[in-house]
Design a protein around this motif. Structure first.
Motif, PDB file in Angstrom:
ATOM      1  N   VAL A 111      -9.558  -2.495   0.834  1.00  0.00           N
ATOM      2  CA  VAL A 111      -9.212  -2.546  -0.578  1.00  0.00           C
ATOM      3  C   VAL A 111      -7.927  -1.635  -0.728  1.00  0.00           C
ATOM      4  N   ALA A 112      -8.002  -0.488  -0.075  1.00  0.00           N
ATOM      5  CA  ALA A 112      -6.639   0.201  -0.211  1.00  0.00           C
ATOM      6  C   ALA A 112      -5.452  -0.560   0.155  1.00  0.00           C
ATOM      7  N   ARG A 113      -5.448  -0.840   1.322  1.00  0.00           N
ATOM      8  CA  ARG A 113      -4.297  -2.055   1.671  1.00  0.00           C
ATOM      9  C   ARG A 113      -4.000  -2.802   0.599  1.00  0.00           C
ATOM     10  N   ASN A 114      -4.928  -3.531  -0.066  1.00  0.00           N
ATOM     11  CA  ASN A 114      -4.725  -4.619  -0.940  1.00  0.00           C
ATOM     12  C   ASN A 114      -4.110  -3.800  -2.523  1.00  0.00           C
ATOM     13  N   LEU A 115      -4.569  -2.606  -2.396  1.00  0.00           N
ATOM     14  CA  LEU A 115      -3.839  -1.831  -3.734  1.00  0.00           C
ATOM     15  C   LEU A 115      -2.378  -1.590  -3.347  1.00  0.00           C
ATOM     16  N   MET A 116      -2.169  -0.765  -2.351  1.00  0.00           N
ATOM     17  CA  MET A 116      -0.810  -0.481  -1.749  1.00  0.00           C
ATOM     18  C   MET A 116       0.192  -1.629  -1.992  1.00  0.00           C
ATOM     19  N   ASP A 117      -0.360  -2.796  -1.262  1.00  0.00           N
ATOM     20  CA  ASP A 117       0.582  -4.078  -1.543  1.00  0.00           C
ATOM     21  C   ASP A 117       0.736  -4.490  -2.843  1.00  0.00           C
ATOM     22  N   SER A 118      -0.036  -4.327  -3.879  1.00  0.00           N
ATOM     23  CA  SER A 118       0.017  -4.833  -5.248  1.00  0.00           C
ATOM     24  C   SER A 118       0.552  -3.879  -5.984  1.00  0.00           C
ATOM     25  N   LEU A 119       0.864  -2.569  -5.992  1.00  0.00           N
ATOM     26  CA  LEU A 119       1.264  -1.650  -6.695  1.00  0.00           C
ATOM     27  C   LEU A 119       2.984  -1.703  -6.776  1.00  0.00           C
ATOM     28  N   VAL A 120       3.490  -1.703  -7.959  1.00  0.00           N
ATOM     29  CA  VAL A 120       5.060  -1.803  -8.168  1.00  0.00           C
ATOM     30  C   VAL A 120       5.649  -0.732  -8.948  1.00  0.00           C
ATOM     31  N   THR A 121       6.660  -0.293  -8.599  1.00  0.00           N
ATOM     32  CA  THR A 121       7.395   0.771  -9.281  1.00  0.00           C
ATOM     33  C   THR A 121       8.777   0.699  -9.349  1.00  0.00           C
ATOM     34  N   ASN A 122       9.411   1.301 -10.290  1.00  0.00           N
ATOM     35  CA  ASN A 122      10.784   1.237 -10.571  1.00  0.00           C
ATOM     36  C   ASN A 122      11.732   2.442  -9.996  1.00  0.00           C
ATOM     37  N   SER A 123      10.812   3.487  -9.488  1.00  0.00           N
ATOM     38  CA  SER A 123      11.218   4.630  -9.035  1.00  0.00           C
ATOM     39  C   SER A 123      11.713   4.635  -7.585  1.00  0.00           C
ATOM     40  N   GLU A 124      12.617   5.337  -7.251  1.00  0.00           N
ATOM     41  CA  GLU A 124      13.108   5.386  -5.728  1.00  0.00           C
ATOM     42  C   GLU A 124      11.922   5.893  -4.699  1.00  0.00           C
ATOM     43  N   PRO A 125      11.705   5.337  -3.627  1.00  0.00           N
ATOM     44  CA  PRO A 125      10.676   5.733  -2.511  1.00  0.00           C
ATOM     45  C   PRO A 125      10.916   7.362  -2.414  1.00  0.00           C
ATOM     46  N   ARG A 126       9.889   7.849  -2.185  1.00  0.00           N
ATOM     47  CA  ARG A 126       9.885   9.285  -1.846  1.00  0.00           C
ATOM     48  C   ARG A 126      10.253   9.424  -0.318  1.00  0.00           C
ATOM     49  N   ASN A 127      10.643  10.531   0.040  1.00  0.00           N
ATOM     50  CA  ASN A 127      11.069  10.712   1.433  1.00  0.00           C
ATOM     51  C   ASN A 127       9.923  11.644   2.155  1.00  0.00           C
ATOM     52  N   ARG A 128       9.264  11.185   3.103  1.00  0.00           N
ATOM     53  CA  ARG A 128       8.056  11.969   3.511  1.00  0.00           C
ATOM     54  C   ARG A 128       8.389  13.371   4.150  1.00  0.00           C
ATOM     55  N   GLU A 129       9.588  13.516   4.768  1.00  0.00           N
ATOM     56  CA  GLU A 129      10.059  14.779   5.167  1.00  0.00           C
ATOM     57  C   GLU A 129      10.147  15.639   4.029  1.00  0.00           C
ATOM     58  N   VAL A 130      10.921  15.456   3.138  1.00  0.00           N
ATOM     59  CA  VAL A 130      10.959  16.437   1.944  1.00  0.00           C
ATOM     60  C   VAL A 130       9.705  16.747   1.179  1.00  0.00           C
ATOM     61  N   GLU A 131       8.794  15.762   1.018  1.00  0.00           N
ATOM     62  CA  GLU A 131       7.587  15.803   0.272  1.00  0.00           C
ATOM     63  C   GLU A 131       6.823  16.829   1.414  1.00  0.00           C
TER      64      GLU A 131
END
Length: 92
Positions: A55-75
């Protein structure tokens, strides 16, 4: 919310199946109250992890956004800074 479950959406690189699996495991542990289930509950415990991960994979694959992806190292650096502010600098 379980503090060990981290936000997985909108990162570069995208979330991996291992990260989703780990979050699903933490979620099931939190709901069940078991770190490791008894033999009688192992099948239900593992099935719940698999179903939640799907279910989580389905959710991640279905979500959309207009914002830039976050950088893992910065977070990670930001989380460390918040932790140091809250709990003090780590002792070496």
């Amino acid at each position: 919310m379980c503090r060990n479950i981290k936000t997985l959406f909108n990162f570069d690189p995208p979330v991996t199946d291992n990260e989703i699996q780990a979050a699903s495991l933490q979620f099931v542990r939190k709901l069940s109250g078991f770190n490791e289930p008894s033999k009688a509950n192992t099948e239900a415990f593992n099935r719940a992890i698999e179903e939640i991960a799907a279910v989580a994979r389905n959710l991640m694959d279905s979500l959309v956004t207009n914002s830039e992806p976050r950088n893992r190292e910065v977070e990670i650096d930001r989380a460390r800074a918040r932790s140091a502010k809250r709990f003090g600098a780590p002792k070496n």
